[in-house]
Scaffold this motif. Structure first.
Motif, PDB file in Angstrom:
ATOM      1  N   ARG A  26      41.115  40.164  39.681  1.00  0.00           N
ATOM      2  CA  ARG A  26      40.158  41.111  39.485  1.00  0.00           C
ATOM      3  C   ARG A  26      40.232  42.184  40.711  1.00  0.00           C
ATOM      4  NH1 ARG A  26      37.321  36.240  38.982  1.00  0.00           N
ATOM      5  NH2 ARG A  26      37.099  35.673  36.745  1.00  0.00           N
ATOM      6  N   LEU A  27      40.644  41.761  41.697  1.00  0.00           N
ATOM      7  CA  LEU A  27      40.570  42.664  42.975  1.00  0.00           C
ATOM      8  C   LEU A  27      41.664  43.832  42.731  1.00  0.00           C
ATOM      9  CD1 LEU A  27      40.044  40.190  45.949  1.00  0.00           C
ATOM     10  CD2 LEU A  27      38.307  41.893  44.974  1.00  0.00           C
ATOM     11  N   ALA A  28      42.731  43.611  42.007  1.00  0.00           N
ATOM     12  CA  ALA A  28      43.990  44.356  41.779  1.00  0.00           C
ATOM     13  C   ALA A  28      43.393  45.415  41.000  1.00  0.00           C
ATOM     14  CB  ALA A  28      45.259  43.568  41.504  1.00  0.00           C
ATOM     15  N   ILE A  29      42.788  45.148  39.975  1.00  0.00           N
ATOM     16  CA  ILE A  29      42.292  46.090  39.113  1.00  0.00           C
ATOM     17  C   ILE A  29      40.885  46.829  39.230  1.00  0.00           C
ATOM     18  CG2 ILE A  29      44.231  45.296  37.210  1.00  0.00           C
ATOM     19  CD1 ILE A  29      41.702  44.143  35.796  1.00  0.00           C
ATOM     20  N   GLY A  30      40.316  46.288  40.341  1.00  0.00           N
ATOM     21  CA  GLY A  30      38.893  46.937  40.699  1.00  0.00           C
ATOM     22  C   GLY A  30      37.769  46.275  39.995  1.00  0.00           C
ATOM     23  N   TRP A  47      44.061  28.713  39.584  1.00  0.00           N
ATOM     24  CA  TRP A  47      43.778  29.498  38.605  1.00  0.00           C
ATOM     25  C   TRP A  47      42.579  30.421  39.148  1.00  0.00           C
ATOM     26  CZ3 TRP A  47      45.266  31.655  34.293  1.00  0.00           C
ATOM     27  CH2 TRP A  47      44.325  32.289  33.380  1.00  0.00           C
ATOM     28  N   ARG A  48      41.435  29.709  39.674  1.00  0.00           N
ATOM     29  CA  ARG A  48      40.334  30.641  40.202  1.00  0.00           C
ATOM     30  C   ARG A  48      41.014  31.626  41.344  1.00  0.00           C
ATOM     31  NH1 ARG A  48      37.814  25.547  40.100  1.00  0.00           N
ATOM     32  NH2 ARG A  48      38.410  25.303  42.333  1.00  0.00           N
ATOM     33  N   ALA A  49      41.776  31.425  42.247  1.00  0.00           N
ATOM     34  CA  ALA A  49      42.399  32.248  43.248  1.00  0.00           C
ATOM     35  C   ALA A  49      43.243  33.314  42.350  1.00  0.00           C
ATOM     36  CB  ALA A  49      43.172  31.459  44.259  1.00  0.00           C
ATOM     37  N   SER A  50      43.789  32.799  41.261  1.00  0.00           N
ATOM     38  CA  SER A  50      44.566  34.146  40.602  1.00  0.00           C
ATOM     39  C   SER A  50      43.772  34.947  39.791  1.00  0.00           C
ATOM     40  CB  SER A  50      45.550  33.290  39.596  1.00  0.00           C
ATOM     41  OG  SER A  50      46.571  32.689  40.179  1.00  0.00           O
TER      42      SER A  50
END
Length: 74
Positions: free
Chosen positions: A27-31, A19-22
């Motif tokens: 977050r990184l994918a949407i900036g 869950w933390r990794a997801s």
């Protein structure tokens, strides 16, 4: 052999890590910058430096991404 309780704890631990990794990936994918990762980095690599507050961190990241007070068309 592991007990059912041990297997349950292991499964919950794996699920929590997934869950933390997801969440971090999303977050990184949407900036959206990851404040918890920033705090861990500061504590690990700059022990004498206090990390920015959550609000300061997001303000600094948004200024870095979009610019401070400038207008862009592209």
């Amino acid at each position: 052999m592991r007990s059912p309780a041990d297997l349950g704890r292991l499964a919950l631990d794996l699920l929590a890590r997934w869950w933390r990794a997801s969440c971090q990936t999303a977050r990184l994918a949407i900036g959206i910058p990851d404040y918890d990762v920033y705090v861990e980095h500061v504590r690990r690599t700059h022990p004498g430096l206090a990390p920015m507050s959550r609000e300061e961190f997001f303000r600094e990241r948004m200024d870095a991404r979009y610019g401070k007070g400038r207008s862009r068309c592209c």
